[in-house]
Design a protein around this motif. Structure first.
Motif: not given
Length: 69
Positions: A7-8, A56-57, A65-69
């Motif tokens: 999820t972005v 992710r990078a 951003q990736v949610a929860g990252a």
């Protein structure tokens, strides 16, 4: 073949989708990228196991951003 979903957060328009698709498609081994603007969903398919850190990078490189990252 493997598939990973993320999820972005931060996408607001079609240009965002294009930018994200371009960055993630450049990750070695990725064969397909599907981005859903409405949900923020990102589905990445690869020949082998998808490199989570590289995806992710690439999301961060595109400015999101990736949610929860």
């Amino acid at each position: 073949m493997s598939t990973a979903t993320y999820t972005v957060v931060g996408m607001t328009c079609g240009h965002c989708v294009s930018s994200l698709t371009e960055e993630v498609s450049a990750v070695p081994g990725v064969t397909d990228v599907d981005v859903d603007l409405a949900s923020g969903g990102l589905t990445v398919t690869g020949d082998a196991e998808v490199d989570d850190a590289a995806v992710r990078a690439a999301v961060e490189e595109a400015g999101y951003q990736v949610a929860g990252a």
